[in-house]
Design a protein around this motif. Structure first.
Motif, PDB file in Angstrom:
ATOM      1  N   GLU A  46       0.621  -1.343  -0.166  1.00 46.68           N
ATOM      2  CA  GLU A  46      -0.220   0.072   0.041  1.00 46.68           C
ATOM      3  C   GLU A  46       0.799   1.242   0.064  1.00 46.68           C
ATOM      4  N   GLY A  47       2.076   1.423  -0.220  1.00 42.09           N
ATOM      5  CA  GLY A  47       2.897   2.219  -0.319  1.00 42.09           C
ATOM      6  C   GLY A  47       3.547   2.678   0.991  1.00 42.09           C
ATOM      7  N   ARG A  48       3.274   2.131   2.016  1.00 41.11           N
ATOM      8  CA  ARG A  48       3.935   2.611   3.506  1.00 41.11           C
ATOM      9  C   ARG A  48       5.450   2.091   3.270  1.00 41.11           C
ATOM     10  N   ARG A  49       6.288   3.157   3.885  1.00 41.72           N
ATOM     11  CA  ARG A  49       7.600   3.002   4.080  1.00 41.72           C
ATOM     12  C   ARG A  49       8.024   2.647   5.457  1.00 41.72           C
ATOM     13  N   TYR A  50       8.942   1.681   5.604  1.00 32.39           N
ATOM     14  CA  TYR A  50       9.620   1.198   6.994  1.00 32.39           C
ATOM     15  C   TYR A  50      10.812   1.109   7.223  1.00 32.39           C
ATOM     16  N   LEU A  51      11.250   1.453   8.173  1.00 34.28           N
ATOM     17  CA  LEU A  51      12.780   1.180   8.833  1.00 34.28           C
ATOM     18  C   LEU A  51      12.821  -0.288   9.044  1.00 34.28           C
ATOM     19  N   ASP A  52      13.508  -0.997   8.426  1.00 38.31           N
ATOM     20  CA  ASP A  52      13.747  -2.582   8.597  1.00 38.31           C
ATOM     21  C   ASP A  52      14.599  -2.695   9.417  1.00 38.31           C
ATOM     22  N   ASP A 104      19.654   5.939  15.655  1.00 35.66           N
ATOM     23  CA  ASP A 104      19.114   7.035  16.347  1.00 35.66           C
ATOM     24  C   ASP A 104      17.439   7.279  16.155  1.00 35.66           C
ATOM     25  N   GLU A 105      17.011   7.117  14.771  1.00 34.78           N
ATOM     26  CA  GLU A 105      15.528   7.128  14.647  1.00 34.78           C
ATOM     27  C   GLU A 105      14.925   6.001  15.175  1.00 34.78           C
ATOM     28  N   ALA A 106      15.496   4.741  15.010  1.00 37.96           N
ATOM     29  CA  ALA A 106      14.805   3.691  15.644  1.00 37.96           C
ATOM     30  C   ALA A 106      14.851   3.854  17.168  1.00 37.96           C
ATOM     31  N   LEU A 107      15.813   4.344  17.859  1.00 39.66           N
ATOM     32  CA  LEU A 107      15.547   4.671  19.264  1.00 39.66           C
ATOM     33  C   LEU A 107      14.609   5.691  19.615  1.00 39.66           C
ATOM     34  N   ARG A 108      14.479   6.540  18.831  1.00 43.57           N
ATOM     35  CA  ARG A 108      13.264   7.489  18.850  1.00 43.57           C
ATOM     36  C   ARG A 108      12.035   6.916  18.978  1.00 43.57           C
ATOM     37  N   ILE A 109      11.901   6.186  17.971  1.00 41.60           N
ATOM     38  CA  ILE A 109      10.455   5.378  17.810  1.00 41.60           C
ATOM     39  C   ILE A 109      10.261   4.394  18.891  1.00 41.60           C
ATOM     40  N   LEU A 110      11.288   3.737  19.425  1.00 44.85           N
ATOM     41  CA  LEU A 110      11.169   2.831  20.540  1.00 44.85           C
ATOM     42  C   LEU A 110      10.847   3.486  21.677  1.00 44.85           C
ATOM     43  N   THR A 111      11.362   4.583  21.879  1.00 45.94           N
ATOM     44  CA  THR A 111      11.311   5.296  23.144  1.00 45.94           C
ATOM     45  C   THR A 111       9.841   5.964  23.194  1.00 45.94           C
ATOM     46  N   ASP A 112       9.298   6.414  22.174  1.00 45.30           N
ATOM     47  CA  ASP A 112       8.120   6.794  22.014  1.00 45.30           C
ATOM     48  C   ASP A 112       7.034   5.765  22.549  1.00 45.30           C
ATOM     49  N   VAL A 113       7.318   4.623  21.699  1.00 39.85           N
ATOM     50  CA  VAL A 113       6.513   3.601  21.827  1.00 39.85           C
ATOM     51  C   VAL A 113       6.433   2.916  23.244  1.00 39.85           C
ATOM     52  N   ILE A 145       3.895  -3.496  21.553  1.00 36.13           N
ATOM     53  CA  ILE A 145       5.104  -2.890  21.176  1.00 36.13           C
ATOM     54  C   ILE A 145       5.357  -3.040  19.615  1.00 36.13           C
ATOM     55  N   LEU A 146       5.201  -4.342  19.160  1.00 32.20           N
ATOM     56  CA  LEU A 146       5.626  -4.599  17.684  1.00 32.20           C
ATOM     57  C   LEU A 146       4.346  -3.692  17.081  1.00 32.20           C
ATOM     58  N   GLU A 147       3.057  -3.708  17.403  1.00 33.36           N
ATOM     59  CA  GLU A 147       2.239  -3.001  16.736  1.00 33.36           C
ATOM     60  C   GLU A 147       2.316  -1.440  16.654  1.00 33.36           C
ATOM     61  N   GLU A 148       2.633  -1.078  17.704  1.00 36.49           N
ATOM     62  CA  GLU A 148       3.095   0.586  17.693  1.00 36.49           C
ATOM     63  C   GLU A 148       4.435   0.891  17.009  1.00 36.49           C
ATOM     64  N   CYS A 149       5.194  -0.141  17.129  1.00 35.90           N
ATOM     65  CA  CYS A 149       6.263   0.426  16.187  1.00 35.90           C
ATOM     66  C   CYS A 149       6.050   0.268  14.751  1.00 35.90           C
ATOM     67  N   ARG A 150       5.276  -0.773  14.400  1.00 37.45           N
ATOM     68  CA  ARG A 150       4.920  -0.857  12.901  1.00 37.45           C
ATOM     69  C   ARG A 150       4.051   0.356  12.681  1.00 37.45           C
ATOM     70  N   SER A 151       3.361   0.959  13.465  1.00 42.11           N
ATOM     71  CA  SER A 151       2.397   2.056  12.873  1.00 42.11           C
ATOM     72  C   SER A 151       3.177   3.268  12.821  1.00 42.11           C
ATOM     73  N   ARG A 152       4.538   3.081  13.328  1.00 38.45           N
ATOM     74  CA  ARG A 152       5.412   4.439  13.223  1.00 38.45           C
ATOM     75  C   ARG A 152       6.398   4.286  12.327  1.00 38.45           C
ATOM     76  N   GLY A 153       6.339   3.239  11.657  1.00 37.61           N
ATOM     77  CA  GLY A 153       7.273   3.092  10.494  1.00 37.61           C
ATOM     78  C   GLY A 153       8.530   2.169  10.924  1.00 37.61           C
ATOM     79  N   LEU A 154       8.556   1.414  12.117  1.00 38.83           N
ATOM     80  CA  LEU A 154       9.550   0.658  12.278  1.00 38.83           C
ATOM     81  C   LEU A 154       9.094  -0.863  12.464  1.00 38.83           C
ATOM     82  N   LEU A 155       9.910  -1.692  11.914  1.00 43.12           N
ATOM     83  CA  LEU A 155       9.916  -3.048  11.830  1.00 43.12           C
ATOM     84  C   LEU A 155      10.772  -3.880  12.769  1.00 43.12           C
TER      85      LEU A 155
END
Length: 433
Positions: A40-46, A414-423, A379-389
């Protein structure tokens, strides 16, 4: 509509035990570097890397071109003919292994690689007795399931092997948890000797072990663990097989093969996953006399085929030329430090562990060691919704697995850590509400 029609078709024709991530599973259709895109065109940090198989990232030009060039020549010949790239690849792996007079046999997966290693060890020692570590995962086939020490991945109690499990480096739930490193290793070593003397017939074929346990949640033993365990094996003439399916080729940062970081030279090593950056490839590197011990004919129809070998050679070139082992060490330390900070601020994190770009975060009910698998799912669902797998695993399914490709940058970490901190802040607030 989304992926619902494809999900319904999947469920109709695929096994019920073949699990999918997320409440609404995603279809990944394209990748660039450390990013993937869904249908569906969504971009994720893998940061899971195709279950650690996408070793150096997506659409790496050198690897893509090597595959394209080989595909334009010939895809398959079999091991009944000389394969130049297969020989070149075997020479490189044998040299890197540090095993004397090493020989290499190629297969198609980690499961096949471990099966081959177990075949060699049991034939060489003329025994079907095998030692394995608790919390281990070695594959999904009949023999490798038998050597797997995780109840959730053990599909059958039937086995061609007589397997006895010994203590591993997973300390959080160990009765030896309160001991310091030296005392912990001494206790494990003594238990190993006791197991050999009391729970086996003595003529054990091998101990098989992952240097860092993959599906087991990246349990990582003290530095002297494997050297001390091997000293006991040597007393009894028992072979040591290192399962490098997830730890091979520099991902741990500390060594090219994971076991080398522990100062131990095994008799054989099984490898797969990232060696060809996602193209199906596996194999065993072993002492020449061990590899040559089979008395019957054996081949691998597709193992070490020209296409997979071309991808593997190109992948190893990228790891070498870009010094990705050093990058795994450097960025892995940065990730680990950030995850340690998250752990310090969130009581649901029992432990952060691992090596290099293999990091596990164990999630529990605060104030206890009870696994909180529901929280892991959130946590996995919230990370996915923010673009992190990211992945999940562990003995009890309560460990976050953070395993980006070896080309990951500081900025992406650092981007992944920011997402994980928020989650983690969000789920902690929800739990407290």
């Amino acid at each position: 509509m989304g992926t619902r029609p494809l999900l319904e078709r999947h469920r109709a024709v695929m096994p019920s035990w073949m699990n999918l991530y997320y409440e609404d599973p995603i279809e990944l259709v394209r990748g660039e570097g450390r990013h993937v895109f869904d249908s569906e065109g969504r971009r994720y940090l893998d940061f899971f890397g195709g279950l650690l198989a996408t070793m150096v990232g997506h659409d790496i030009p050198e690897i893509t071109e090597a595959i394209r060039e080989q595909a334009g020549r010939i895809l398959h010949t079999s091991t009944l003919y000389l394969v130049r790239r297969q020989v070149e690849l075997a020479e490189r792996i044998a040299a890197a292994s540090g095993i004397p007079d090493a020989k290499v046999f190629f297969v198609n997966s980690g499961t096949e690689a471990v099966e081959t290693a177990l075949l060699l060890a049991t034939q060489y020692r003329r025994s079907n007795q095998v030692l394995a570590l608790r919390g281990s995962y070695h594959g999904r086939s009949f023999g490798t399931v038998a050597a797997t020490g995780i109840r959730g991945w053990s599909a059958t109690s039937l086995s061609p092997l007589n397997v006895t499990y010994v203590h591993s480096g997973y300390r959080l739930r160990s009765p030896f948890r309160g001991l310091d490193d030296a005392a912990y290793v001494a206790a494990c070593k003594e238990e190993l000797r006791t197991i050999i003397e009391t729970a086996t017939a003595g003529d054990v074929a091998c101990l098989i072990a992952e240097p860092v346990q993959g599906a087991g949640g990246f349990a990582t033993p003290p530095p002297s663990f494997f050297a001390e365990m091997k000293s006991v094996l040597d007393e009894y003439g028992i072979l040591f097989v290192s399962d490098e399916v997830q730890t091979g080729f520099g991902r741990t940062g500390a060594a090219y093969f994971g076991i080398q970081a522990f100062g131990v030279r095994p008799d054989a090593m099984a490898f797969a996953k990232g060696i060809a950056n996602g193209v199906a490839m596996g194999g065993v590197v072993a002492r020449g006399d061990l590899m040559d011990c089979l008395g019957a004919n054996s081949i691998s129809t597709a193992g070490g085929n020209p296409l997979a070998c071309a991808a593997a050679v190109a992948t190893l070139d990228v790891i070498r030329d870009r010094d990705l082992q050093a990058n795994a060490d450097h960025v892995g330390a940065r990730l680990r430090a950030g995850l340690d900070r998250i752990a310090a601020d969130h009581a649901c994190v029992a432990e952060v562990r691992g090596m290099g770009l293999m990091i596990g975060v164990e999630i529990v009910t605060p104030g206890t060691t009870r696994p909180d698998t529901a929280l892991v799912t959130r946590i996995l669902e919230e990370c996915r919704s923010r673009g992190l797998l990211i992945g999940r695993g562990g003995l009890l399914g309560n460990v976050l697995r953070v395993t980006p490709p070896m080309t990951v940058t500081e900025e992406e970490a650092d981007e992944a850590l920011r997402i994980l901190t928020d989650v983690m802040d969000k789920v902690a607030a929800g739990a407290a509400a």
